[in-house]
Every structure is written in C-alpha cells, then in structure tokens.
Scaffold this active site. Structure first.
Site, mmCIF file in Angstrom:
data_model
loop_
_atom_site.group_PDB
_atom_site.id
_atom_site.type_symbol
_atom_site.label_atom_id
_atom_site.label_comp_id
_atom_site.label_asym_id
_atom_site.label_seq_id
_atom_site.Cartn_x
_atom_site.Cartn_y
_atom_site.Cartn_z
ATOM 1 N N HIS A 10 0.862 -1.180 0.000
ATOM 2 C CA HIS A 10 0.000 0.000 0.000
ATOM 3 C C HIS A 10 0.896 1.225 0.000
ATOM 4 O O HIS A 10 1.836 1.312 0.797
ATOM 5 C CB HIS A 10 -0.911 -0.022 1.230
ATOM 6 C CG HIS A 10 -1.461 1.308 1.604
ATOM 7 N ND1 HIS A 10 -2.292 2.027 0.788
ATOM 8 C CD2 HIS A 10 -1.293 2.064 2.733
ATOM 9 C CE1 HIS A 10 -2.629 3.161 1.384
ATOM 10 N NE2 HIS A 10 -2.032 3.209 2.558
ATOM 11 N N TYR A 41 -6.320 9.115 0.944
ATOM 12 C CA TYR A 41 -6.523 9.768 2.232
ATOM 13 C C TYR A 41 -5.294 10.633 2.528
ATOM 14 O O TYR A 41 -4.205 10.416 1.986
ATOM 15 C CB TYR A 41 -6.765 8.760 3.364
ATOM 16 C CG TYR A 41 -5.624 7.825 3.672
ATOM 17 C CD1 TYR A 41 -4.632 8.192 4.588
ATOM 18 C CD2 TYR A 41 -5.539 6.578 3.071
ATOM 19 C CE1 TYR A 41 -3.586 7.340 4.891
ATOM 20 C CE2 TYR A 41 -4.488 5.715 3.370
ATOM 21 C CZ TYR A 41 -3.514 6.110 4.272
ATOM 22 O OH TYR A 41 -2.472 5.261 4.559
ATOM 23 N N VAL A 140 -4.253 -0.874 12.261
ATOM 24 C CA VAL A 140 -4.059 0.034 13.393
ATOM 25 C C VAL A 140 -5.393 0.432 14.019
ATOM 26 O O VAL A 140 -5.492 0.633 15.238
ATOM 27 C CB VAL A 140 -3.248 1.276 12.957
ATOM 28 C CG1 VAL A 140 -4.020 2.128 11.967
ATOM 29 C CG2 VAL A 140 -2.833 2.097 14.167
ATOM 30 N N THR A 141 -6.458 0.547 13.216
ATOM 31 C CA THR A 141 -7.751 0.930 13.770
ATOM 32 C C THR A 141 -8.366 -0.165 14.627
ATOM 33 O O THR A 141 -9.300 0.084 15.378
ATOM 34 C CB THR A 141 -8.734 1.271 12.626
ATOM 35 O OG1 THR A 141 -8.668 0.254 11.618
ATOM 36 C CG2 THR A 141 -8.376 2.603 11.994
ATOM 37 N N ASP A 327 -29.913 -18.895 14.858
ATOM 38 C CA ASP A 327 -31.092 -19.750 14.910
ATOM 39 C C ASP A 327 -30.775 -21.037 14.151
ATOM 40 O O ASP A 327 -30.130 -21.018 13.106
ATOM 41 C CB ASP A 327 -32.327 -19.052 14.319
ATOM 42 C CG ASP A 327 -32.114 -18.592 12.893
ATOM 43 O OD1 ASP A 327 -30.953 -18.309 12.520
ATOM 44 O OD2 ASP A 327 -33.092 -18.502 12.130
ATOM 45 N N THR A 329 -31.900 -25.536 13.527
ATOM 46 C CA THR A 329 -32.817 -26.661 13.695
ATOM 47 C C THR A 329 -32.022 -27.837 14.248
ATOM 48 O O THR A 329 -30.850 -28.041 13.896
ATOM 49 C CB THR A 329 -33.473 -27.072 12.366
ATOM 50 O OG1 THR A 329 -32.452 -27.420 11.428
ATOM 51 C CG2 THR A 329 -34.321 -25.936 11.809
ATOM 52 N N GLY A 341 -28.834 -28.123 11.996
ATOM 53 C CA GLY A 341 -28.867 -27.379 10.740
ATOM 54 C C GLY A 341 -28.667 -25.899 11.013
ATOM 55 O O GLY A 341 -29.452 -25.279 11.724
#
Length: 363
Positions: A10, A41, A140-141, A327, A329, A341
C-alpha cells in the site's frame, strides 16, 4: 498453519513543506481527509502532507519474499516506493488541494498490509495445535480492541467484550484456504477497500466453486445465482415469471433492488399458497453424536431438543454468556445422534465470509 491472508503493498508518500502549513508546530491540526472516490486519504505531519493511496494495482508478495529484520533497509514491511504507480494519486491530489501544487513529493514507501478473504482479522487458537494463538491481519484501527479481546480470550477462554465469531481463525472451510482462492480474493479486496459494497454483491472470479446435483436443471430454469458458502445458490428462476400475473409485488428502492427480482416475491407467495421445492445445499449440517449429546444440546439451545427420534426442533443457539449466536434446527436421528442445521454463511451474521460480501470495510 495455513492462514488465508496475503501481504499487499500500500503506497504512502510525503510531500515537502507546504507554504500553507508553514510554521505549524503541532504534528496534525486538521482532521484526516479521505477522498474515497479516488482511493486516497491525507494526514498532516507538521509542515508536510502525507498521502495514502489504494488506487494502484494490487501488489501481492509471498511470505518468503519478506526480508528478515537484519536484511531489511528500514523494516521488513517497508518496500521500495514505485513512483509510476503513485502518479495518478499525485495528479489527483494537486487537483483536489491547490496548496499541494506548490509542493513536491519527497519520500514514499510501499508498505505491507495483510488482507484476508473476508476483510476480517484472524484471531484465536489454532485448531491443530493446542496453545498456539494467532492475531493476524490486525490494522491500526483494530489494534487496541484486538489487544483487549485477545487478553480476555486467553485468560477466560472466551471474550466477553466483543462477539468474535467473524474473526475466528478457524472460521474457514477447505476451499477458502486454497492458495489461488486466497490470493485472488485478497487482491480483489484491496481493489475494493474503499468501495461501498452491496451486501448481496457476489464475487465474480473463481466461480463456480460448488454446485449441487440440481445445478444443471436450475440453469435450465433460468436460475439467477449468488454465492453462499462457496455454493451457487439460485435466488429466483426466470421460468417462474408467469407467477407475476395478477400479483402486486412491492419493489424496494434502487439500491435494495440490486440482485433482486419481483419474481422472488411471487415465488414466496406461491410457496405459501401451494408447494415449493428449495435447494438447501448451502446450509450447514453438523452432526452431534455420542453419550451426553442430548444433555449438551439441551444446555446450548433454547428449545427442548430431548424429544423422540425423528423430531425436529427450531430454536436458538447460545454462546458462553447466554447470548444468541444463531437460529438453528436440531433433528434427532437416534438416541445419541443429532443433526444440527445452521444457516448458510452470511445469514444473520453467522459464519460470515467473503462469499457473502460483508458491506463493512476497514477505514
């Protein structure tokens, strides 16, 4: 231990002194500025301006290419600056910030960041080696929060401050650890790091990965496919367009209507009125077997699953503190044999992965 992350360069560059910042004694007076449409930025450093850029081509390297500390000129994560890749960023900066027209670029680096296939960190204990812990792809954040979370997890066996299931290092399936999959998805995540991603937007490369036995027939019926847990999952069928006749299907706004068709609503109504067949291949199936299986499930589920063989219970799955994890089953297949499931990845946030294209992005 296979970690699904890729080191990608980067770019960060610093200008020479700007007349507009002349005499500034504090390192930063103004807030960080982000020019999201151009992947840029900016932050001050006394009289100079720092420019971070994500708009260049992905520049991945292998772990073997990272130099040892003793051999690195600055540090292993700092690579030589490639000025040609930064040229569009510098042109856009001078157009956006007139003060920069009077400055020159003095220094820059290609710094390594860790990208993962779902843009989330890799945290937790190795499944293969007990006592071996990982905290990787931490930007870093995230740093302070990850430090707290890991301290709690190591000391107490779980983290009470944060829900970390989307960061668990063991969340990936085998296909998500394949080198080509990891590199391709991680590079795409770099390209999209500042993009606003629709929650349903599928990955375009490396598809299809998994198809059910019904896939050929689904394509014949005009199935529109999104990806869930690596599976090609039909969202609606063009063959069901006649169901729209004499039905009033509400249409969402333009953003919500992406990857959507009114046929979905018609199919849902038809399912309530008659009979429908759904492909559930993407849903997870977990076998819980052995002496004490019923007692174990009774503890972690909100429903009464200690029923007769053949029964199916719809309930909630709880975590260490009694909070809701998902949630599920629970089907009892035998005295000490159950099948749980769970939802497909991305549903209700459970087991979310890059296949489900989480809309959250690091900033």
């Amino acid at each position: 231990m296979a970690l699904p992350l890729t080191p990608l360069a980067h770019q960060l560059a610093w200008t020479g002194p700007l007349p507009a910042l002349s005499g500034q004694s504090a390192e930063a007076v103004r807030p960080i500025l982000r020019h999201q449409d151009a992947d840029l930025y900016y932050r001050e450093r006394f009289e100079r301006l720092g420019i971070g850029y994500y708009g260049h081509r992905p520049m991945p390297i292998t772990p073997e290419e990272i130099l040892p500390v003793a051999d690195a000129e600055v540090m292993p994560s700092v690579l030589p600056f490639t000025g040609d890749d930064f040229a569009p960023a510098w042109a856009e900066t001078r157009a956006l910030l007139p003060a920069a027209e009077q400055a020159t670029l003095e220094e820059g680096v290609n710094g390594l960041f860790s990208f993962t296939t779902d843009n989330m960190p890799l945290l937790g204990e190795s499944r293969e080696v007990r006592g071996f812990w990982v905290a990787e792809a931490v930007w870093v954040t995230h740093s302070a929060g990850v430090g707290r979370a890991m301290a709690e997890w190591l000391a107490d066996g779980h983290c009470s401050s944060f829900d970390l299931h989307e960061c668990d290092v063991n969340r990936f399936e085998a296909h998500q650890l394949a080198p080509e999959y990891v590199r391709t998805r991680d590079c795409q995540n770099f390209v999209e790091v500042y993009d606003i991603i629709h929650p349903l937007q599928p990955a375009e490369k490396l598809r299809p990965l998994r198809t059910s036995p019904f896939h050929a027939r689904q394509r014949e019926l005009g199935g529109y496919f999104l990806e869930a847990g690596g599976w090609e999952r039909p969202q609606w069928y063009d063959a069901n367009a006649p169901l729209l006749e004499d039905r009033d299907i509400p249409r969402p706004n333009d953003w919500a209507a992406r990857y959507w068709s009114p046929i979905v609503g018609a199919e849902a109504q038809a399912s309530r009125e008659a009979v429908a067949l759904y492909d559930m291949s993407a849903l997870k199936r977990i076998e819980v077997a052995g002496w004490g299986a019923a007692v174990f499930l009774q503890r972690i589920c909100t429903g009464d699953v200690d029923k007769s063989v053949g029964s199916v219970t719809y309930c909630l799955l709880l975590d260490h503190d009694g909070g809701i994890r998902s949630d599920i089953t629970v089907a009892r297949l035998g005295r000490d044999l159950f099948q749980v499931g769970g939802p497909e990845p991305g549903w209700s946030g459970y087991g979310s992965d890059r296949d489900s294209r989480s809309p959250r992005r690091r900033t």
